[in-house]
Design a protein around this motif. Sequence first.
Motif, mmCIF file in Angstrom:
data_model
loop_
_atom_site.group_PDB
_atom_site.id
_atom_site.type_symbol
_atom_site.label_atom_id
_atom_site.label_comp_id
_atom_site.label_asym_id
_atom_site.label_seq_id
_atom_site.Cartn_x
_atom_site.Cartn_y
_atom_site.Cartn_z
ATOM 1 N N LEU A 201 45.973 -76.802 21.528
ATOM 2 C CA LEU A 201 45.550 -75.736 20.614
ATOM 3 C C LEU A 201 44.266 -75.082 21.118
ATOM 4 N N VAL A 202 43.298 -75.931 21.512
ATOM 5 C CA VAL A 202 42.026 -75.392 21.997
ATOM 6 C C VAL A 202 42.243 -74.605 23.286
ATOM 7 N N LEU A 203 43.077 -75.139 24.184
ATOM 8 C CA LEU A 203 43.298 -74.450 25.455
ATOM 9 C C LEU A 203 43.962 -73.091 25.246
ATOM 10 N N VAL A 204 44.991 -73.061 24.396
ATOM 11 C CA VAL A 204 45.673 -71.782 24.133
ATOM 12 C C VAL A 204 44.695 -70.802 23.495
ATOM 13 N N ALA A 205 43.882 -71.302 22.557
ATOM 14 C CA ALA A 205 42.924 -70.431 21.874
ATOM 15 C C ALA A 205 41.910 -69.868 22.864
ATOM 16 N N LEU A 206 41.414 -70.723 23.759
ATOM 17 C CA LEU A 206 40.455 -70.249 24.753
ATOM 18 C C LEU A 206 41.091 -69.204 25.660
ATOM 19 N N GLY A 207 42.333 -69.467 26.054
ATOM 20 C CA GLY A 207 43.040 -68.511 26.907
ATOM 21 C C GLY A 207 43.171 -67.166 26.215
ATOM 22 N N ALA A 208 43.546 -67.203 24.928
ATOM 23 C CA ALA A 208 43.723 -65.949 24.192
ATOM 24 C C ALA A 208 42.387 -65.242 24.015
#
Lengths: 664, 84
Positions: free
Chosen positions: A483-490
Amino acid sequence: MAQTDSNRAGGGDFVSNLGRIYTLYTGGFFAFVALLAILEQLGVPNKFIGYGFVFLTIAVYAVIGVISRTAEVGEYYVAGRRVPAFYNGMATGADWMSGASFVGMAGTLFLLGYDGLAFVLGWTGGYVLVAILIAPFLRKFGAFTVPDFFAERFGGNFARFLAVIVLVCCSFTYVTAQIYATGIIAQRFLGMDFVVAVYVGLLGILLCSMLGGMKAVTWTQVAQYIVLIVAYLLPVVILSTQKYGIPVPQLTYGQALQDITALEQSLVANGLADAAKLKPHIQPFTTYDPLNFFALIFCLMVGTASLPHILMRYFTTPSVREARASVAWSLFFIFLLYFTAPAYAAFSKLEVYSDVVGRDLNNLREWLFNYGSIGLVKVCGVAATSIDAVKTACGNIAGHPGVLRLQDLAIDPDVIVLSTPEIAGLPYVIAGLVAAGGLAAALSTADGLLLAIANALSHDIYYKMLDKNAPTHRRLIVARILLVLVALGAAYTASTKPADILSMVAWAFSLAAAGIFPALVLGIWWKRATTAGAVLGMILGFGICLYYLVGTRYFAPGFYEMWSFLSNATPAQIAKFAELQAACAADAAKCAEFDKHAQTIANWWGVRNISAALFGLPVGFLTIWVVSLFTPAPSERIQAMVDATRQPAGDTIIRDKDATLPAH
Amino acid sequence: MQQRDGARHWRRTSRLMWTMFALWLFFSFIVHFFVNQLNEIVILGFPLGFYMAAQGSLIAFLVILFTFAKAQDNIDRSEGFAEE
């Protein structure tokens, strides 16, 4: 309800007190608005009022998110299947209405008039399809994610993987746009640096979703819905009362429509508007031809019924029956905003036609310059920063009469909702409220999308495909890290202000529709649908849709040359194509113009690329149908499973070994 | 409990689905084909064709959804397939 007894310990107290808690919350919110209004009267600067709104509301969401933390797989993925229909409807409303719906919808209607109603229709009618074709059956199925259904029904992980690809493709651009919207709102109202604002928004989103997954997102979305709907309705209700004495703008704007039509004619007669460019507000098909108008409605509706972050909200209700009721409540809460948007558009248009256009350039309304100074209002081709700038620019136009004409004015669609408090002469506190509402809309949609992506990666890819024996705590840790990785990517993508990503958001509907809808609907409604049929149908339907979107947008000249016999180009356009092609070959600087022209004629039968699912859907359905008939029927076990999916009574079809969910 | 008949339950469910689907089709598309003719009628200032796209169809969708939830529930109950 048998299930409430068995779950009293696990948060049942909270669920049985929902009415009291959210009534208290709503009352508190009104008190907070009143407090800020008093502070404003006492002379507290606007900047602090704005900060008060934004930070306090985000803090409340974050507190709800942290309180709702959980170490339970069933709570994390489907909120323990304990969310009553009414509240799930509210949460879906917030999940559904994005920052763009909140800020941009009324502006689109302002610019397009009747044709803009394609969005109002397309973004509401899809819920009928959700209820009658999909949601109750998926609830009975007992999936954690939409790809779960594809895996069970269509023979395993290949179908699951395809569904995950479609899901990520349509959700990632969408979530990027939401984070971008939070950045824009914070920048505009708080004067924050855009990149800083994006990461502050990201922090708000993560606090809401990371610790409690679906459970936390659900209860923050309900809170966010209340803020966004109050913020949307209040200014226009006040405006309607001021103008017509009746606080129901949805009824009174009929009068405004009449006045607009009369003004359109008098503006043209007085030389204040260009008859060729003016689009009468109530006249249909001035921007879209009928084919594209109805194609757009169709694709948005089917897309609504296929977007995973919406479908997964109906996994959280206590029963199949409540899933159906919940779809109806969802539309009710969405309806409250969408049937108000045309009123916003009409009131703003009336204001612009009666009190902005026709004024002497020395005497323009103050709010034009407020938005002109941030580049959202242009007069005579330049940003309306000051009277002098405007007068100089208009003076350069030959024969300019010295009063503002309609064709001199260019208003960014976002201004319509944002400027209503100022047009109505309301105190700044209302503008701050609108900012908080826009932020709530963007944050809640971002939460839902992020969870849909991260859950597909953690549940479908990691747990179901890579490590089937992962213990509960590891599943949840992986879910949170992803979740954190996807959020950072976005957030990183949003911080680069990618123009393309933002224009691609509308594509999400066509991509979801073409990739997911045919296999999902036939999987439930046609027992004979086979794995080979579904897999090929998904690949071809999604593929053709993607080909049309990318081809017409990024490879327009090549696309046109290959398919010129299907294009609706006129002889004049064809001649211009050849002319610009030669110019581009001789001088590379001319190629941009060539490409732009090619984009207008690179099409099949004139269908705009936003409606690409018009091709993807029939291809998907046909492929599944034909291939299924040529392959052996699904096994007895699968057919029995489909039967059980269709009958509300009994246990869910799939049960997660780690989840302690209520049984019926 | 009466004799449960899954096939009959599904027939009734399908029939309800197609009814609702036809209503959806009507209010999503068919009524808007006649926007110009409907615009001749004006109620409270609203040209009817414009009104249908801005509010009328939306209200119809709401009625369809609440009616559907109730009707499907009745089918499930009378066929013995309702949840506890």
